[in-house]
Write an enzyme that holds these catalytic residues in place. Sequence first.
Site, PDB file in Angstrom:
ATOM      1  N   ARG A  84      43.154  46.682  42.883  1.00  0.00           N
ATOM      2  CA  ARG A  84      43.522  47.663  41.861  1.00  0.00           C
ATOM      3  C   ARG A  84      42.942  49.050  42.112  1.00  0.00           C
ATOM      4  NH1 ARG A  84      43.700  42.567  39.802  1.00  0.00           N
ATOM      5  NH2 ARG A  84      41.963  42.429  41.251  1.00  0.00           N
ATOM      6  N   THR A  85      41.637  49.113  42.329  1.00  0.00           N
ATOM      7  CA  THR A  85      40.977  50.422  42.371  1.00  0.00           C
ATOM      8  C   THR A  85      41.460  51.230  43.570  1.00  0.00           C
ATOM      9  OG1 THR A  85      39.072  49.297  41.425  1.00  0.00           O
ATOM     10  CG2 THR A  85      38.721  51.548  42.206  1.00  0.00           C
ATOM     11  N   LYS A 112      29.212  48.751  63.951  1.00  0.00           N
ATOM     12  CA  LYS A 112      28.263  48.965  65.059  1.00  0.00           C
ATOM     13  C   LYS A 112      26.916  49.431  64.530  1.00  0.00           C
ATOM     14  CE  LYS A 112      32.139  50.815  67.681  1.00  0.00           C
ATOM     15  NZ  LYS A 112      32.668  52.104  68.137  1.00  0.00           N
ATOM     16  N   ARG A 134      33.312  52.472  47.435  1.00  0.00           N
ATOM     17  CA  ARG A 134      32.855  51.197  46.851  1.00  0.00           C
ATOM     18  C   ARG A 134      31.920  50.532  47.857  1.00  0.00           C
ATOM     19  NH1 ARG A 134      36.544  46.573  44.145  1.00  0.00           N
ATOM     20  NH2 ARG A 134      36.521  48.168  42.530  1.00  0.00           N
ATOM     21  N   HIS A 164      30.913  51.140  37.489  1.00  0.00           N
ATOM     22  CA  HIS A 164      32.320  51.242  37.915  1.00  0.00           C
ATOM     23  C   HIS A 164      32.980  52.180  36.902  1.00  0.00           C
ATOM     24  CE1 HIS A 164      36.151  50.466  39.556  1.00  0.00           C
ATOM     25  NE2 HIS A 164      36.194  49.153  39.505  1.00  0.00           N
TER      26      HIS A 164
HETATM   27  N1   CP Z   1      38.910  45.965  38.494  1.00  0.00           N
HETATM   28  C1   CP Z   1      38.708  46.148  39.818  1.00  0.00           C
HETATM   29  O1   CP Z   1      37.773  46.857  40.224  1.00  0.00           O
HETATM   30  O2   CP Z   1      39.598  45.525  40.618  1.00  0.00           O
HETATM   31  P1   CP Z   1      39.614  45.597  42.208  1.00  0.00           P
HETATM   32  O3   CP Z   1      38.345  44.918  42.690  1.00  0.00           O
HETATM   33  O4   CP Z   1      40.854  44.904  42.642  1.00  0.00           O
HETATM   34  O5   CP Z   1      39.591  47.048  42.595  1.00  0.00           O
END
Ligand code: CP
Length: 336
Positions: A84-85, A112, A134, A164
């Site tokens: 999603r993100t 590496k 992320r 998040h």
């Molecule tokens: N909600 C969320 O962060 O989903 P993803 O891990 O698919 O990005």
Amino acid sequence: MPELTRSPGHSDSLSNLSDSELQTSFKWQEKRHLLDTSDLDPRDLDCVYAVASRLKQALLTGGQTVPQLPGRIIANVFYENSTRTRASFEMAAKRLGCDVLNLDTKVSSVTKGETIVDTARQLVCMNVSAIVQRHSAAGSAHLVARNFGDKVHVINAGDGWHAHPTQALLDYFTMREIRPNLKGAKVTIAGDVLHSRVARSNILTLKAAGASVHVCAPPTLLPGYLDTLEVTTHTRLEPAIEGADFIMALRIQLERQQQGLIPSLGEYRKLYRLDHARLRLAKPDVKVLHPGPVNRGVELSDELVDDPKISLIETQVANGVPVRMAVLYLLLAGGT
Ligand code: CP
């Protein structure tokens, strides 16, 4: 340079922001980064809501122009998996006329031994405008912002169990579409709170919005930091969801259950799985959210996930695009 002003040429979809929303948008430009929700106040949230709802409308109707950030390069740097993100940041950036670089960290020089900071340094050298990152380490996005924050915008797309922020903003947006003022709304967050960056970011956002936040988990999955956040904690689901306006179920992070924090999935299902029968305790018009991915039949019954009258899960996913467009635009519109 695109700006959030009322000057001629300002995009149609944002031309009717109020003076207060416009003023707050300048605060967003000054922030430069979105690393956490801890420093967002009610006006910041109102501003994101106002911008994202106009962008959503513009995307849906196609009748108004969407603001553009031409010449900007948004780098998606995901060291952890995401559906999603990552996809919605890519779509959001493209809708704003940006170029998108999806760094494949699995075949990058990270394998590496190159560090997060040195990886970001290479992207900064190539003049990317923003790094959407992320990583499994809490504080990793802050680290990049500390090193290169004057040269690049940094957006935290999830750092360990810590934060998040764009997920919390899209959840907030989705709830406000249903209930325009969240003041006094009972919002229950239930599930594996200990391992959830979504829970912490949502608690901070919802508290800033004036909601009454209840958190429910088995005692072993309730983090100690909750004591400092003025939330009501529960270890039983029934009192937690009684009279709730919104219930956000969290994924049991199966990959992190090796330490025996729950006796078994069967036990968890019996005590904590949300289904139609248990929902009778909540408000009659209760809505259920989940940040995804869902373990169907574990934290939510299959039927509830797919019940369009109650489940907002697909709406959350759809809202990810305009909310992330709003965040990118608010942070990047005034700069380079
Ligand atoms: N909600 C969320 O962060 O989903 P993803 O891990 O698919 O990005």
